[in-house]
Design an enzyme around this catalytic site. Structure first.
Site, PDB file in Angstrom:
ATOM      1  N   CYS A   9       0.335   9.173   7.430  1.00 59.87           N
ATOM      2  CA  CYS A   9       0.893   8.681   8.680  1.00 59.87           C
ATOM      3  C   CYS A   9       1.449   7.280   8.461  1.00 59.87           C
ATOM      4  CB  CYS A   9      -0.155   8.672   9.787  1.00 59.87           C
ATOM      5  SG  CYS A   9      -1.610   7.646   9.439  1.00 59.87           S
ATOM      6  N   CYS A  17       3.143   2.178   6.481  1.00 56.46           N
ATOM      7  CA  CYS A  17       2.176   2.747   5.531  1.00 56.46           C
ATOM      8  C   CYS A  17       2.811   3.750   4.573  1.00 56.46           C
ATOM      9  CB  CYS A  17       1.039   3.440   6.284  1.00 56.46           C
ATOM     10  SG  CYS A  17       0.023   2.340   7.284  1.00 56.46           S
ATOM     11  N   HIS A  27      -6.717   0.728   1.537  1.00 54.50           N
ATOM     12  CA  HIS A  27      -5.343   1.140   1.841  1.00 54.50           C
ATOM     13  C   HIS A  27      -4.426  -0.081   1.827  1.00 54.50           C
ATOM     14  CE1 HIS A  27      -1.893   2.722   3.832  1.00 54.50           C
ATOM     15  NE2 HIS A  27      -2.296   2.620   5.082  1.00 54.50           N
TER      16      HIS A  27
END
Length: 418
Positions: free
Chosen positions: A402, A92, A372
């Site tokens: 994160c 991510c 996302h």
């Protein structure tokens, strides 16, 4: 040490990441990446023969997303063949890392003009992941072939980790749902007020028709009642037998035997599954002066931080502290914070641990409302901070998030005076 500047940032709208249902799901990932790279070129009259490198992020580099997306998308966008390209993966966090590495090469004096960014077609990766599971492949972090390593640092499921962290921190579902509602409300306001318009780039189909020109994922009709009615998503996953009696829950309780939890995260307070891409143009001061450009922001500092991969999601707080120390700043100096809303508990814990002013954190909503696209999100958020600092007159912005493996990159930027 030389300084690195942000000249421009742009992104696609985020399309629903479901095969055959999202407005972008029929397109090739390279097409999305080329869309923002072409926009960066055209918006800045960029001579692409002067681009030293294209540093791109993509988390799931297989199938259509394999094959050095950064280089191939640059060629598809019409960049000069001398503009090299590479593609990286920090899960991510890759969209921040691509910008950080671009800044590093400029600050080291080795490059003068780098385009950074990322792409993720989650409509593709979701279908691919289902195929892999059906074929019997084990989840990430399982079956390394080293039982000792698996026992010491097992990587659990992100949603299960979010639920476990909420229990460990004493954060209840009501607080998480309340934050999710705020995210939707802020995103709706930002869209209605045109706060994203400066960075948003329309995506066109191959035949020239519009594929998507607006955010597809937000649900402004969301209410607390509606959120409270949603079923928790990860209880079944927590207890799914991964083989030999191992479950994600057992992975966590092996390292944290005191932990007991039930599901508190669901589709409404978790990040949305979407498709998207973003690009950021960075240059040196010498390049700015030579080409008559106007920088929008300066890279102040960046940092990387690792944490426990078993709980996975807790590195953003230490990453933020680390990058603030590197910058010689305090939290009170930051006018705009972007902490990716991978799950509501990540943002809620971040705000609580650092005792932040909530109005300064994700003021235009976050991934719970907007989605996302894994490898692109960090670059999207950096562009969002640049836009918001210009809108409000703020000086400093901090972005962190994160990442799987228990990591978090972070970056601080400073708005340039107009």
């Amino acid at each position: 040490m030389a300084e690195a500047y942000i000249i421009d940032a742009c992104r696609t709208p985020r399309g629903v990441g479901k095969p055959g249902k999202g407005a972008l799901s029929h397109l090739h990932p390279q097409h999305l990446a080329a869309t923002v790279l072409k926009a960066i070129k055209e918006r800045n009259n960029l001579d692409t023969s002067t681009v030293d490198d294209v540093i791109w992020s993509c988390s799931s580099q297989y199938g259509k997303q394999a094959g050095d997306l950064g280089r191939m998308a640059a060629l598809a966008a019409g960049y000069d063949i001398s503009a090299s390209g590479t593609t990286l993966d920090r899960f991510c966090g890759g969209g921040i890392t691509s910008v950080n590495l671009a800044a590093a090469t400029i600050m080291a004096g080795m490059e003068d003009c780098v385009v950074a960014g990322g792409t993720e077609m989650m409509s593709f990766t979701a279908a691919w992941g289902a195929e892999q599971a059906n074929a019997g492949f084990k989840p990430l972090g399982m079956g390394s072939g080293n039982p000792e390593l698996d026992a010491m640092h097992p990587q659990s499921h992100q949603g299960v980790c979010g639920d476990a962290i909420a229990a460990r921190e004493g954060i209840d579902r009501h607080a998480l749902d309340a934050l999710a509602l705020v995210s939707q409300e802020r995103a709706d306001r930002a869209i209605r007020e045109g706060r994203f318009d400066k960075s948003l780039v329309t995506v066109y189909n191959e035949d020239g028709t519009v594929a998507l020109d607006h955010e597809e994922f937000p649900r402004p009709e969301t209410t607390m009642e509606g959120l409270s009615a949603l079923r928790a998503s990860f209880d079944g996953i927590a207890d799914f037998d991964l083989g030999d009696g191992v479950t994600f829950r057992k992975q966590i309780t092996r390292r944290y035997p005191e932990l007991e939890w039930k599901g508190v995260h669901h589709a409404g307070n978790s990040s949305g599954v979407v498709d998207g891409a973003a690009a950021v143009l960075l240059t040196s001061k010498a390049y700015i002066e030579k080409h008559g450009l106007k920088p929008r922001a300066r890279i102040v500092a960046y940092a990387n931080q690792g944490d426990d991969p078993t709980l996975m999601l807790n590195a953003p707080v230490p990453a933020a502290k680390k990058v603030l120390e590197k910058a010689g700043l305090t939290k009170d100096d930051i006018d705009h914070w972007e902490i990716n809303e991978a799950f509501a508990v990540v943002a809620e814990k971040f705000i609580r641990d650092l005792e932040l002013d909530r109005t300064k954190v994700n003021p235009n909503g976050g991934a719970m409302a907007l989605g996302h696209p894994i490898g692109a999100t960090g670059s999207i958020l950096i562009g969002t901070v640049v836009d918001e600092l210009e809108r409000t007159g703020g000086r400093y912005g901090l972005v962190t998030m994160c990442a799987a493996g228990g990591m978090a990159p972070a970056i601080i930027i400073e708005r340039m005076d107009s």
